[in-house]
Design a protein around this motif. Structure first.
Motif, PDB file in Angstrom:
ATOM      1  N   GLY A 119       0.817  -1.195   0.000  1.00  0.00           N
ATOM      2  CA  GLY A 119       0.000   0.000   0.000  1.00  0.00           C
ATOM      3  C   GLY A 119       0.855   1.251   0.000  1.00  0.00           C
ATOM      4  O   GLY A 119       1.976   1.291  -0.512  1.00  0.00           O
ATOM      5  N   GLU A 120       0.353   2.293   0.617  1.00  0.00           N
ATOM      6  CA  GLU A 120       0.991   3.611   0.585  1.00  0.00           C
ATOM      7  C   GLU A 120       1.984   3.765   1.737  1.00  0.00           C
ATOM      8  O   GLU A 120       1.779   4.525   2.677  1.00  0.00           O
ATOM      9  CB  GLU A 120      -0.080   4.697   0.648  1.00  0.00           C
ATOM     10  N   GLY A 166      -0.473   8.274   1.780  1.00  0.00           N
ATOM     11  CA  GLY A 166      -0.881   7.238   2.707  1.00  0.00           C
ATOM     12  C   GLY A 166      -1.737   7.748   3.842  1.00  0.00           C
ATOM     13  O   GLY A 166      -1.697   8.920   4.225  1.00  0.00           O
ATOM     14  N   ARG A 215      -1.185  -3.394   5.545  1.00  0.00           N
ATOM     15  CA  ARG A 215      -1.586  -2.592   4.386  1.00  0.00           C
ATOM     16  C   ARG A 215      -1.952  -1.186   4.839  1.00  0.00           C
ATOM     17  O   ARG A 215      -2.783  -1.014   5.739  1.00  0.00           O
ATOM     18  CB  ARG A 215      -2.767  -3.231   3.671  1.00  0.00           C
ATOM     19  N   ALA A 239      -3.694   2.103   3.663  1.00  0.00           N
ATOM     20  CA  ALA A 239      -4.642   2.545   2.639  1.00  0.00           C
ATOM     21  C   ALA A 239      -4.367   3.984   2.224  1.00  0.00           C
ATOM     22  O   ALA A 239      -3.613   4.722   2.879  1.00  0.00           O
ATOM     23  CB  ALA A 239      -6.064   2.411   3.182  1.00  0.00           C
ATOM     24  N   ASP A 240      -4.990   4.391   1.110  1.00  0.00           N
ATOM     25  CA  ASP A 240      -4.951   5.806   0.703  1.00  0.00           C
ATOM     26  C   ASP A 240      -5.809   6.617   1.674  1.00  0.00           C
ATOM     27  O   ASP A 240      -6.832   6.143   2.174  1.00  0.00           O
ATOM     28  CB  ASP A 240      -5.492   5.965  -0.714  1.00  0.00           C
TER      29      ASP A 240
END
Length: 802
Positions: A251-252, A282, A323, A325-326
Motif C-alpha cells: 500500500g501507501e 498514505g 496494508r 490505505a490511501d
C-alpha cells in the motif's frame, strides 16, 4: 544431588563421553600444539576456538559441566578463562563485521540472524522537503525520528501467549532432587529433541502450552515427579533465543516490501522499517494488519501520537501483511492553533475533532469565527464558521481552515498617566465611568500634580483622535461637572516638574569633585561644597563667589547680566558675613540659600602651586628628577644643580624636550653665557639629555647604500654622501638636509649655480629626500596612442584641402 534413575545416569555418561570426544578432537586438530610450551589456549587459532565453541553448544552440556570436564583433561582455570575471553572477542568481532548486534548466549536472549534494518539513504528522508506545501502532514515526523525505532526489548519476560515456532530456542532448567539443563532448538518440523526422549512437537503452541507438554514428556521419560507438588524436583522452561519472522508491507508506505523482524516485533516496528505511511498519499488512520486473509486489527496512529495508546501495537506473526490505505479526507488547519498541520479526518468526525488534533486554539486566537477556503466544482469559496458551529461542522476533502488573531484593541479600557499614585490601564465598568472615579481608583493625585489643567485623548468614531482639556482642580472640588469616560480614553495629569526646566546647581574651582548636581531647596553654599568633597589643599576659602541668573523682569534694560555674591568660609565650612549686595543690602550669610542654576566658584590661593620637576640624565654627575625651585630657573641652573658635566659630555648633541617634542636649540653656549637665548626657562615635565660625543654620521634616504659611517674631520657633506654610494637617480639633491644631534636641522642652500651644503658634526644624520612619484606621466603605449590620433586628425584635415 542427582537421581539414580536410568535416564539421568545415561544422560550423564553420554554428556561426559561427548565432552571427552570434543576435547580429543580439539587436540587432534593440531597434534604439535601439545608439544609446545605455554598455554594451549594461546596456541589455538581463531578457527579452532570457534570450532570448539560450536561443538560445545551442540553437545547440550551446561557451562559448569564443560568447565569440570576440561579441568579433568588437564586444562587449568586460567586456560578456561582465556578460552571464554577469546570466544567473546571472536564473536563480538564477527558481529561487528556483519553490521549486526547480538548478545552472548551465556548472558541472555539473542536476536536471530538476518534481520531487516532500516535503509539509511545518502539523503535521509527527513532532509527531503516538499516544495508543494509549506505545512507538514500531522504524524509524518513519527517515523522520521531515528531514536524511535520501536525495536522489541529482549530483556522482558517471555509473554505467556507467545507462539513458538521453528528456530526458537527453549531453555529447560531442572533443579532440586535432580539437576540438569537443556537448550533445545525447534527444528523446521516443529519439534524439540531431548536426549533419550522421542521428539516433542511444540510448533504453534504458546510458550505456556509448550512448557506443559515438555515437562509432561520429561516426567514420562525418566524424571519422576517432575513439577509435581512434594516431589522435590522442579523445572523451568523459558525462551532463550528467538526466531525471525517475515512480514509484508503493502500500500501507501514509503518503502513497501517484505521485512524480516524478530518474533517479538510489533506492528510499529515493522512500520518504522518501511519508513511509515507515505506522507503524500498514505493514511495514518487506516492501517490494516491482515492475518490469514482476515483483518485482525486496524491501527489509528493518532491514538498513539495524541494519547500514547499502544493497544493497536500488537505483536506480529509470521506471514502477516500490513496494508496502508490511501487517505480519504485531509484538511489543513493553520493560524493561531498550537499544532498547525495537515490532518486526516475519518467519517463522523467534525471540526471540533480537528481542533483537538491541533491542540486547540492558541493563546491569542480569535475564537468568534474560523475562516474556511473550500474547493467547489469550478473554483473556491469562503465560508465563515462561527464558534457555535464548530462542534457540528463536517470537514470535506481539501478544506483549508485559518484561525485568526485577536485585535490589539480593548473593548473596555481606559488609561491614566502622569501625577497620580497608580497610573496604568483600568476597566471601564460600573463604578468607574467618570474622570473623578478613575482618579480615585488610581488612589488619588500626587502632591506635585498640576491641577489647573488636565487632558483627555479621545478616539472619535472615524478613528481620529481629539484632545479635551479641563480644569482638574475645579472638577475635583465639585465646582464643575464630572466628565463621563468612553472606551479607549487616555487621561493625562501633568506634574509641576513637567512644566519647568530641570533645576540644577554647579560648583567649580578648587574643590575635590567639581560637578553639576540636581537642585534641592534650602541648600546653602556650605552644603554644596560638602557634597563636592570639600576644599582642595590649594583652595582659598575666604573667596567664594556665587553667580546667579537675573530672574525678575524689569521695565528697562539692565547693564549687568547676573548677580554676584561673595563669601568668606574657613576649612570647617563656617561662613563669614556676606558682602553687602547693592541689590539686596539686607542679605546675610546665615540666610543665604542657593537657587536653581546658581554657579559657585571656589578660587585657588595665589601662592599655592604643586611641585614641578624636570628630568636630567646623560653625562651629568647626578642625573635624576629635579624640582623647579622658582619661576626664573633655567637650563644652566638645573645643570649646575646636577653637579655639572662629566668630562665626556657633548653639549653640541644635548637634546632638550618639552611635552615629548625635541626643542631645536644649541645648548653649547649656555654654560659660558647664561644669558644666551638657548638658556630656556624650565617647565614642568621638561627633559634634558646630554650624551657622550658621537663618532659616527648616518646617511639616509635616496642614496645607494644608506648606512652609518665614521666621522672624519676633513670630510664635508658630499664626502659622507659618497661614502653611502652617492645619490640615486630619483634623489632631490638640492633638498638634501642634515639633522644635528641636538635636534636642529639645516638644509642645502642654492644661489644661481652655486650650492652651499651644511656643515657636518659628529652624531649628525644626513637625509636625501626622494623625488615625488609622477602619477600623471604617460606610459609609452599612451603616448603612441595619442600620436596615432593626432596623425589621423592631421591626415583628415589635409585631405580636405588637397
Amino acid at each position: 544431588m542427582r537421581t539414580k534413575d536410568k535416564l539421568s545416569r545415561y544422560s550423564h555418561f553420554s554428556c561426559l563421553f561427548c565432552l571427552v570426544f570434543i576435547l580429543f578432537s580439539l587436540t587432534g586438530l593440531s597434534p604439535a600444539i601439545a608439544q609446545q610450551a605455554g598455554s594451549r589456549v594461546d596456541q589455538l587459532t581463531d578457527e579452532q576456538v570457534e570450532e570448539f565453541y560450536r561443538r560445545a553448544q551442540a553437545s547440550g552440556l551446561s557451562e559448569a559441566q564443560i568447565e569440570q570436564a576440561a579441568m579433568s583433561q588437564g586444562y587449568t582455570l586460567t586456560d578456561i578463562a582465556k578460552m571464554r575471553r577469546r570466544i567473546t572477542e571472536i564473536r563480538s568481532q564477527t558481529n561487528r563485521n556483519r553490521g549486526q548486534s547480538y548478545a552472548d548466549t551465556s548472558l541472555g536472549r539473542t536476536l536471530p540472524n538476518g534481520l531487516s534494518r532500516r535503509v539509511i539513504d545518502s539523503l535521509p528522508y527527513t532532509a527531503r522537503t516538499d516544495t508543494s506545501r509549506k505545512i507538514k502532514v500531522f504524524g509524518a515526523s513519527l517515523f522520521e525520528n531515528a531514536n524511535l525505532s520501536f525495536e522489541p526489548n529482549l530483556r522482558i519476560a517471555t509473554p505467556r501467549n507467545y507462539i513458538v515456532g521453528p528456530d526458537d530456542e527453549i531453555s529447560i532448567d531442572i533443579s532440586g532432587a535432580s539437576s540438569d539443563s537443556f537448550r533445545l532448538k525447534i527444528t523446521p518440523d516443529g519439534t524439540v529433541k531431548v536426549p533419550n526422549i522421542p521428539p516433542i512437537f511444540v510448533s504453534g503452541l504458546t510458550i505456556e502450552q509448550a512448557e506443559q507438554r515438555i515437562i509432561d514428556r520429561l516426567r514420562k521419560g525418566g524424571y519422576q515427579g517432575l513439577g509435581s507438588p512434594g516431589s522435590g524436583t522442579y523445572a523451568n522452561v523459558s525462551l532463550s533465543n528467538i526466531r525471525s519472522i517475515r512480514v509484508t508491507l503493502v500500500g501507501e508506505v514509503v518503502r513497501p516490501g517484505t521485512y524480516t523482524i524478530s518474533s517479538l516485533g510489533s506492528a510499529f516496528n515493522a512500520l518504522y522499517l518501511a519508513g511509515g505511511p507515505n506522507p503524500e498519499t498514505g493514511s495514518f488512520r487506516k492501517i490494516s494488519i491482515i492475518r490469514g486473509n482476515r483483518v485482525v486489527r486496524t491501527i489509528d496512529l493518532y491514538d498513539f501520537i495524541l494519547r500514547a495508546d499502544q493497544r493497536d501495537n500488537i505483536r506480529l506473526l509470521d506471514q502477516d501483511v500490513i496494508r496502508v490505505a490511501d487517505y480519504e479526507t485531509r484538511v489543513e488547519l493553520t493560524g493561531e492553533v498550537r499544532r498547525p498541520a495537515i490532518f486526516e479526518v475519518l467519517p463522523g468526525e467534525t471540526l471540533k475533532n480537528v481542533l483537538s488534533f491541533a491542540g486547540g486554539f492558541g493563546d491569542e486566537a480569535y475564537r468568534a469565527s474560523i475562516t474556511l477556503r473550500r474547493n467547489t466544482a469550478r473554483e473556491r469559496r469562503i465560508v465563515t464558521i462561527t464558534e457555535e458551529q464548530i462542534a457540528s461542522f463536517v470537514p470535506q476533502r481539501g478544506d483549508k481552515y485559518f484561525v485568526g488573531k485577536i485585535l490589539e484593541r480593548y473593548e473596555n479600557r481606559v488609561q491614566i498617566a502622569g501625577a497620580v499614585m497608580r497610573p496604568g490601564d483600568y476597566a471601564l465598568e460600573p463604578g468607574l465611568e467618570t474622570v473623578k472615579q478613575l482618579i480615585n481608583r488610581a488612589e488619588g493625585l500626587r502632591k506635585d500634580a498640576f491641577t489647573n489643567r488636565a487632558t483627555i485623548i479621545r478616539e472619535r468614531a472615524d478613528m481620529d483622535r481629539e484632545n479635551l482639556s479641563f480644569d482638574l482642580g475645579k472638577l475635583m472640588r465639585g465646582e464643575v461637572a464630572d466628565i463621563p469616560l468612553l472606551r479607549q480614553d487616555s487621561l493625562t495629569v501633568l506634574s509641576i516638574q513637567d512644566l519647568r526646566e530641570t533645576y540644577y546647581v554647579t560648583i567649580e574651582g578648587a574643590v575635590n569633585r567639581p560637578d553639576t548636581i540636581e537642585f534641592v531647596n534650602n541648600m546653602s553654599v556650605a552644603d554644596l561644597i560638602a557634597r563636592a568633597g570639600g576644599f582642595q589643599e590649594g583652595a582659598k576659602p575666604n573667596l567664594v563667589e556665587v553667580a546667579r541668573r537675573i530672574r525678575q523682569d524689569s521695565a528697562g534694560i539692565r547693564t549687568t547680566t547676573l548677580e554676584m555674591y561673595r563669601f568668606a568660609l574657613d576649612r570647617n565650612l563656617q561662613m563669614s558675613p556676606l558682602e553687602t549686595n547693592p541689590a539686596s543690602p539686607s542679605d546675610s550669610a546665615a540666610g543665604f540659600r542657593l537657587q536653581p542654576f546658581d554657579i559657585v566658584y571656589v578660587r585657588s590661593s595665589p601662592n599655592y602651586e604643586a611641585q614641578r620637576q624636570v628630568f636630567v640624565f646623560g653625562e651629568v654627575l647626578h642625573p635624576g628628577n629635579y624640582a623647579i625651585f622658582n619661576r626664573q630657573e633655567r637650563i644652566a641652573d638645573v645643570i649646575t644643580r646636577a653637579g655639572g658635566l662629566k668630562p665626556g659630555a657633548y653639549m653640541a648633541g644635548a637634546r632638550y624636550s618639552r611635552q615629548g617634542q625635541v626643542v631645536g636649540s644649541d645648548l653649547r653656549h649656555i654654560l659660558d653665557d647664561p644669558g644666551a637665548e638657548e638658556n630656556l626657562l624650565l617647565n614642568d615635565g621638561d627633559t634634558l639629555f646630554i650624551p657622550r660625543q658621537s663618532e659616527v654620521v648616518a646617511v639616509e634616504g635616496a642614496v645607494l647604500n644608506p648606512s652609518v659611517v665614521s666621522f672624519k674631520l676633513g670630510y664635508d657633506f658630499d664626502d659622507y654622501v659618497s661614502e653611502a654610494g652617492g645619490f640615486t637617480d630619483n634623489a632631490r639633491q638640492r633638498k638634501a638636509y642634515i639633522i644635528y644631534p641636538n635636534g636642529r636641522k639645516d638644509r642645502t642652500r642654492t644661489f644661481l649655480f652655486f650650492k652651499s651644503r651644511p656643515r657636518v658634526e659628529p652624531g649628525s644624520t644626513i637625509v636625501a629626500p626622494f623625488k615625488p612619484m609622477d602619477t600623471n606621466r604617460l606610459s609609452g603605449v599612451e603616448r603612441a596612442s595619442i600620436l596615432s590620433i593626432v596623425g589621423t586628425l592631421v591626415i583628415t584635415v589635409l585631405s580636405r584641402f588637397f
